[in-house]
Write a protein that holds these residues in place. Structure first.
Motif, PDB file in Angstrom:
ATOM      1  N   VAL A  31       0.874  -1.171   0.000  1.00 22.61           N
ATOM      2  CA  VAL A  31       0.000   0.000   0.000  1.00 22.61           C
ATOM      3  C   VAL A  31       0.905   1.213   0.000  1.00 22.61           C
ATOM      4  O   VAL A  31       1.990   1.193   0.592  1.00 22.61           O
ATOM      5  CB  VAL A  31      -0.953   0.047   1.215  1.00 22.61           C
ATOM      6  N   GLU A  32       0.477   2.255  -0.707  1.00 24.02           N
ATOM      7  CA  GLU A  32       1.191   3.525  -0.671  1.00 24.02           C
ATOM      8  C   GLU A  32       0.170   4.597  -0.354  1.00 24.02           C
ATOM      9  O   GLU A  32      -0.960   4.554  -0.851  1.00 24.02           O
ATOM     10  CB  GLU A  32       1.884   3.818  -2.000  1.00 24.02           C
ATOM     11  N   GLY A  33       0.573   5.545   0.475  1.00 26.74           N
ATOM     12  CA  GLY A  33      -0.299   6.644   0.847  1.00 26.74           C
ATOM     13  C   GLY A  33       0.390   7.970   0.581  1.00 26.74           C
ATOM     14  O   GLY A  33       1.549   8.152   0.950  1.00 26.74           O
ATOM     15  N   ALA A 105      -0.356   0.579  -8.903  1.00 27.16           N
ATOM     16  CA  ALA A 105       0.972   0.798  -9.481  1.00 27.16           C
ATOM     17  C   ALA A 105       1.736  -0.517  -9.509  1.00 27.16           C
ATOM     18  O   ALA A 105       1.688  -1.287  -8.558  1.00 27.16           O
ATOM     19  CB  ALA A 105       1.734   1.824  -8.647  1.00 27.16           C
ATOM     20  N   GLU A 106       2.433  -0.743 -10.607  1.00 28.52           N
ATOM     21  CA  GLU A 106       3.221  -1.964 -10.734  1.00 28.52           C
ATOM     22  C   GLU A 106       4.682  -1.601 -10.946  1.00 28.52           C
ATOM     23  O   GLU A 106       5.025  -0.913 -11.902  1.00 28.52           O
ATOM     24  CB  GLU A 106       2.698  -2.795 -11.899  1.00 28.52           C
ATOM     25  N   TYR A 107       5.508  -2.036 -10.010  1.00 28.40           N
ATOM     26  CA  TYR A 107       6.947  -1.794 -10.050  1.00 28.40           C
ATOM     27  C   TYR A 107       7.639  -3.056 -10.547  1.00 28.40           C
ATOM     28  O   TYR A 107       7.346  -4.151 -10.087  1.00 28.40           O
ATOM     29  CB  TYR A 107       7.480  -1.482  -8.646  1.00 28.40           C
ATOM     30  N   ALA A 125       1.340  -2.068  -5.969  1.00 27.89           N
ATOM     31  CA  ALA A 125       0.960  -1.167  -4.874  1.00 27.89           C
ATOM     32  C   ALA A 125      -0.418  -0.576  -5.129  1.00 27.89           C
ATOM     33  O   ALA A 125      -0.713  -0.117  -6.229  1.00 27.89           O
ATOM     34  CB  ALA A 125       1.991  -0.042  -4.732  1.00 27.89           C
ATOM     35  N   LEU A 126      -1.232  -0.586  -4.097  1.00 30.17           N
ATOM     36  CA  LEU A 126      -2.522   0.084  -4.108  1.00 30.17           C
ATOM     37  C   LEU A 126      -2.261   1.484  -3.562  1.00 30.17           C
ATOM     38  O   LEU A 126      -1.845   1.636  -2.410  1.00 30.17           O
ATOM     39  CB  LEU A 126      -3.516  -0.666  -3.219  1.00 30.17           C
ATOM     40  N   GLY A 167       7.266  10.060  -9.519  1.00 32.22           N
ATOM     41  CA  GLY A 167       6.801  11.349 -10.020  1.00 32.22           C
ATOM     42  C   GLY A 167       5.562  11.191 -10.880  1.00 32.22           C
ATOM     43  O   GLY A 167       4.631  12.000 -10.812  1.00 32.22           O
ATOM     44  N   SER A 168       5.513  10.122 -11.674  1.00 33.92           N
ATOM     45  CA  SER A 168       4.329   9.876 -12.506  1.00 33.92           C
ATOM     46  C   SER A 168       3.106   9.583 -11.640  1.00 33.92           C
ATOM     47  O   SER A 168       1.993  10.007 -11.953  1.00 33.92           O
ATOM     48  CB  SER A 168       4.581   8.732 -13.496  1.00 33.92           C
ATOM     49  N   LEU A 169       3.309   8.873 -10.528  1.00 33.33           N
ATOM     50  CA  LEU A 169       2.197   8.609  -9.605  1.00 33.33           C
ATOM     51  C   LEU A 169       1.715   9.887  -8.925  1.00 33.33           C
ATOM     52  O   LEU A 169       0.511  10.068  -8.722  1.00 33.33           O
ATOM     53  CB  LEU A 169       2.610   7.601  -8.531  1.00 33.33           C
ATOM     54  N   LEU A 170       2.646  10.763  -8.567  1.00 33.11           N
ATOM     55  CA  LEU A 170       2.246  12.005  -7.914  1.00 33.11           C
ATOM     56  C   LEU A 170       1.407  12.858  -8.863  1.00 33.11           C
ATOM     57  O   LEU A 170       0.394  13.439  -8.459  1.00 33.11           O
ATOM     58  CB  LEU A 170       3.470  12.779  -7.414  1.00 33.11           C
TER      59      LEU A 170
END
Length: 181
Positions: A31-33, A105-107, A125-126, A167-170
């Motif tokens: 999980v990412e917050g 997100a897939e790393y 990651a959710l 950065g793309s996620l932000l």
């Protein structure tokens, strides 16, 4: 004669050796917050980014709250645990009523497969945007938490500082909440 063992207080955790072996074979769920401060109408005023030393490169990078989901742990509980771990017990995150992430997100361990890269593993990651109302005091391996306006957070310089292509996620997160400049 049998020996009596103390039960593992964290049975959802893998040993370092087992984690390395697992990471080499299967994707790991995270999980990412992205912590935010909002005004009375719910508009994002500030975005919180953590400053950490990278274990893989030794460089200082910006990142989000992030952590694994343990076996037997709900996504909601994992998100709350990792927010408290990284921001401190008085951050007072306001978890959404639904735990549906704004993106998945897939790393990949190999660079170039997606914009997101983690040399240690293939991870999924959710990712959530989470308002926080309390005092944040970074803990664990985070050195500081910096609050930035959406404009400053979306600057090319700041986006370049984010670890692993985050950065793309932000930018996606800011667009999702209507705060992308």
């Amino acid at each position: 004669m049998s020996s009596v063992r103390t039960p593992d207080p964290n049975p959802g955790w893998l040993s370092d050796i087992a984690l390395d072996e697992t990471r080499s074979r299967v994707p790991i769920l995270y999980v990412e917050g992205i912590p935010v401060r909002v005004d009375a109408t719910g508009r994002v005023e500030h975005v919180g980014l953590l400053l950490r030393g990278s274990a893989t490169t030794g460089a200082m990078n910006r990142t989000f709250v992030s952590g694994r989901v343990m076996h037997g742990e709900s996504v909601r509980d994992a998100l709350l645990r990792n927010l408290e771990k990284d921001l401190g017990p008085t951050a007072f995150p306001q978890l959404p009523t639904t735990i549906v992430p704004f993106t998945v997100a897939e790393y990949f361990p190999l660079p170039g497969v997606t914009p997101l890269h983690d040399p240690r593993q293939h991870a999924v990651a959710l990712v959530h945007v989470v308002p926080v109302t309390g005092d944040c005091a970074p803990r664990q391996d985070a050195l500081e938490l910096t609050w930035l306006t959406p404009e400053d957070a979306a600057s090319p310089e700041m986006l370049a500082e984010l670890e692993g292509g985050r950065g793309s996620l932000l930018k996606q997160a800011l667009a999702h909440v209507g705060a992308l400049p």
